[in-house]
Enzyme design. Structure first.
Site, PDB file in Angstrom:
ATOM      1  N   ILE A   1      31.758  89.580  62.153  1.00 13.31           N
ATOM      2  CA  ILE A   1      32.558  90.590  62.842  1.00 13.31           C
ATOM      3  C   ILE A   1      33.394  91.410  61.851  1.00 13.31           C
ATOM      4  CG2 ILE A   1      34.475  90.883  64.469  1.00 13.31           C
ATOM      5  CD1 ILE A   1      33.344  88.372  65.978  1.00 13.31           C
TER       6      ILE A   1
ATOM      7  N   TYR B   1      40.663  75.021  68.464  1.00 11.89           N
ATOM      8  CA  TYR B   1      40.374  76.457  68.345  1.00 11.89           C
ATOM      9  C   TYR B   1      41.133  77.239  69.422  1.00 11.89           C
ATOM     10  CZ  TYR B   1      37.543  80.756  67.988  1.00 11.89           C
ATOM     11  OH  TYR B   1      37.116  82.056  67.832  1.00 11.89           O
TER      12      TYR B   1
ATOM     13  N   LYS C   1      44.021  80.255  69.119  1.00  9.64           N
ATOM     14  CA  LYS C   1      43.823  81.614  69.641  1.00  9.64           C
ATOM     15  C   LYS C   1      44.882  81.970  70.695  1.00  9.64           C
ATOM     16  CE  LYS C   1      40.381  82.796  66.989  1.00  9.64           C
ATOM     17  NZ  LYS C   1      40.565  83.828  65.950  1.00  9.64           N
TER      18      LYS C   1
ATOM     19  N   GLY D   1      33.683  87.701  73.234  1.00 13.10           N
ATOM     20  CA  GLY D   1      33.141  86.565  73.980  1.00 13.10           C
ATOM     21  C   GLY D   1      32.241  85.722  73.103  1.00 13.10           C
TER      22      GLY D   1
ATOM     23  N   THR E   1      27.203  85.255  65.353  1.00 13.19           N
ATOM     24  CA  THR E   1      27.460  85.234  63.904  1.00 13.19           C
ATOM     25  C   THR E   1      27.248  83.826  63.357  1.00 13.19           C
ATOM     26  OG1 THR E   1      29.749  84.681  64.306  1.00 13.19           O
ATOM     27  CG2 THR E   1      29.232  87.038  64.139  1.00 13.19           C
TER      28      THR E   1
HETATM   29  P1  NAI Z   1      32.221  84.109  60.575  1.00 12.89           P
HETATM   30  O1  NAI Z   1      32.389  82.645  60.331  1.00 12.89           O
HETATM   31  O2  NAI Z   1      30.846  84.640  60.739  1.00 12.89           O
HETATM   32  O3  NAI Z   1      32.953  84.923  59.412  1.00 12.89           O
HETATM   33  C1  NAI Z   1      34.306  84.632  59.106  1.00 12.89           C
HETATM   34  C2  NAI Z   1      34.653  85.130  57.723  1.00 12.89           C
HETATM   35  O4  NAI Z   1      36.018  84.743  57.465  1.00 12.89           O
HETATM   36  C3  NAI Z   1      33.794  84.486  56.609  1.00 12.89           C
HETATM   37  O5  NAI Z   1      33.322  85.482  55.727  1.00 12.89           O
HETATM   38  C4  NAI Z   1      34.755  83.520  55.914  1.00 12.89           C
HETATM   39  O6  NAI Z   1      34.496  83.363  54.511  1.00 12.89           O
HETATM   40  C5  NAI Z   1      36.103  84.208  56.151  1.00 12.89           C
HETATM   41  N1  NAI Z   1      37.213  83.249  56.058  1.00 12.89           N
HETATM   42  C6  NAI Z   1      37.292  82.007  56.596  1.00 12.89           C
HETATM   43  N2  NAI Z   1      38.435  81.415  56.225  1.00 12.89           N
HETATM   44  C7  NAI Z   1      39.102  82.307  55.437  1.00 12.89           C
HETATM   45  C8  NAI Z   1      40.336  82.270  54.734  1.00 12.89           C
HETATM   46  N3  NAI Z   1      41.111  81.176  54.735  1.00 12.89           N
HETATM   47  N4  NAI Z   1      40.712  83.364  54.033  1.00 12.89           N
HETATM   48  C9  NAI Z   1      39.919  84.463  53.993  1.00 12.89           C
HETATM   49  N5  NAI Z   1      38.732  84.551  54.612  1.00 12.89           N
HETATM   50  C10 NAI Z   1      38.327  83.476  55.328  1.00 12.89           C
HETATM   51  O7  NAI Z   1      33.116  84.429  61.876  1.00 12.89           O
HETATM   52  P2  NAI Z   1      32.991  85.632  62.949  1.00 12.89           P
HETATM   53  O8  NAI Z   1      32.169  85.158  64.082  1.00 12.89           O
HETATM   54  O9  NAI Z   1      32.657  86.886  62.271  1.00 12.89           O
HETATM   55  O10 NAI Z   1      34.497  85.654  63.506  1.00 12.89           O
HETATM   56  C11 NAI Z   1      35.494  86.547  63.027  1.00 12.89           C
HETATM   57  C12 NAI Z   1      36.747  86.370  63.878  1.00 12.89           C
HETATM   58  O11 NAI Z   1      36.435  86.621  65.244  1.00 12.89           O
HETATM   59  C13 NAI Z   1      37.328  84.949  63.832  1.00 12.89           C
HETATM   60  O12 NAI Z   1      38.733  85.018  63.844  1.00 12.89           O
HETATM   61  C14 NAI Z   1      36.812  84.320  65.113  1.00 12.89           C
HETATM   62  O13 NAI Z   1      37.630  83.271  65.556  1.00 12.89           O
HETATM   63  C15 NAI Z   1      36.834  85.512  66.046  1.00 12.89           C
HETATM   64  N6  NAI Z   1      35.933  85.391  67.192  1.00 12.89           N
HETATM   65  C16 NAI Z   1      34.585  85.171  67.012  1.00 12.89           C
HETATM   66  C17 NAI Z   1      33.756  85.036  68.114  1.00 12.89           C
HETATM   67  C18 NAI Z   1      32.295  84.765  67.995  1.00 12.89           C
HETATM   68  O14 NAI Z   1      31.650  84.585  69.048  1.00 12.89           O
HETATM   69  N7  NAI Z   1      31.698  84.751  66.801  1.00 12.89           N
HETATM   70  C19 NAI Z   1      34.293  85.160  69.486  1.00 12.89           C
HETATM   71  C20 NAI Z   1      35.715  85.377  69.546  1.00 12.89           C
HETATM   72  C21 NAI Z   1      36.486  85.492  68.434  1.00 12.89           C
END
Ligand code: NAI
Length: 256
Positions: free
Chosen positions: A17, A152, A156, A183, A187
């Site tokens: 994202i 989690y 949130k 939602g 990813t």
């Molecule tokens: P992802 O796991 O695909 O990517 C997350 C990125 O954050 C990775 O590149 C990782 O290296 C980086 N990261 C993790 N810990 C870190 C830290 N301590 N410092 C700096 N960078 C760090 O996750 P995704 O799916 O792209 O999610 C992005 C955001 O959206 C998150 O906050 C997640 O909780 C939220 N989200 C995601 C959903 C989903 O369905 N994938 C749904 C709702 C919210």
């Protein structure tokens, strides 16, 4: 490409994202600083961006490093107007089994990371006499509790609280503070969540993801680009009259 001379810092921007948000804000005309733990992935991510771009290796749990990342964004890209607190991690565990170390880790990234981002951004806007926009990653898990996702969901819900409080505290400074609540986005995070559900509950790989998607009115999972469209709005002047909101965009799964 249009340019609006604004600059955004996006955390967790190496993939998923965060990368889609950075790409979209760049197409909107903003210069973008991509911050993440993973420098190799950051370099690959930056290569996909056509406009002005910088990369910053950052662990959002480190308050001083977040403050430094904001300063580096300003120094490298000549401004700082939008903070996207996107970095986050997931954790799948029944409440009964969540350990202190697991709780501390997810809290450090998802809650402290967002708090440090809000603090650093607001301080920089104030120091430069600017208004600005702060947009953070919440989730449908900020509005409803899901079994096996207790830690989690707790983080949130906390992001939602911080967003509301920061919106009130910084309104007089002309800063808006909002969050996006996706939602089910396919990813790497969801691949990990699904695999972990399989491990803990005995579900087949793919089954948990499919079950969640089965509840979505629009009948499909969400793309990272869908989320980026909402964040583009929350980062733009079009949302100037919106603050303190945690906006659900989930294809019709949670109704609040
Ligand atoms: P992802 O796991 O695909 O990517 C997350 C990125 O954050 C990775 O590149 C990782 O290296 C980086 N990261 C993790 N810990 C870190 C830290 N301590 N410092 C700096 N960078 C760090 O996750 P995704 O799916 O792209 O999610 C992005 C955001 O959206 C998150 O906050 C997640 O909780 C939220 N989200 C995601 C959903 C989903 O369905 N994938 C749904 C709702 C919210």
């Amino acid at each position: 490409m249009t340019t609006d001379n604004r600059v955004a810092l996006v955390t967790g921007a190496a993939r998923g994202i965060g990368l889609a948000i950075a790409q979209r804000l760049s197409r909107d005309g903003l210069a973008v600083a991509l911050a993440d733990l993973d420098q190799d992935a950051l370099d690959r991510a930056a290569a996909t961006i056509d406009g002005p771009v910088a990369t910053i290796r950052l662990d959002v749990t480190d308050r001083a490093a977040v403050i430094d990342a904001v300063a580096r964004t300003e120094a490298d890209l000549g401004g700082f107007d939008v903070m996207i607190n996107n970095a986050g991690i997931a954790q799948v565990q029944p409440i009964a089994d969540i350990t202190e170390a697991e709780m501390d880790r997810i809290h450090a990234v998802n809650v402290k990371g967002v708090l440090w981002g809000i603090q650093a951004a607001a301080a920089q806007f104030k120091a430069k006499g600017r208004t600005g926009k702060i947009v953070s990653a919440a989730s449908i898990a900020a509005h409803e509790g899901y079994a096996m996702l207790g830690a989690y969901c707790g983080t949130k819900f906390a992001v939602r609280a911080l967003t509301q409080v920061a919106a009130k505290e910084f309104a007089a400074q002309g800063i808006t503070v909002n969050a996006y609540c996706p939602g089910v986005v396919g990813t790497d995070m969801w691949t990990q969540i699904d695999a972990r559900f399989a491990e803990v509950t005995g579900a087949k790989v793919g089954e948990t993801f499919d079950a969640f998607v089965g509840g979505i009115a629009l009948g499909r999972s969400q793309t990272a680009e869908d989320v980026a469209r909402l964040v583009s709005y929350l980062a733009s002047p079009d949302s100037d009259y919106m603050t303190g909101q945690c906006v659900i965009m989930d294809g019709g799964l949670v109704y609040r």
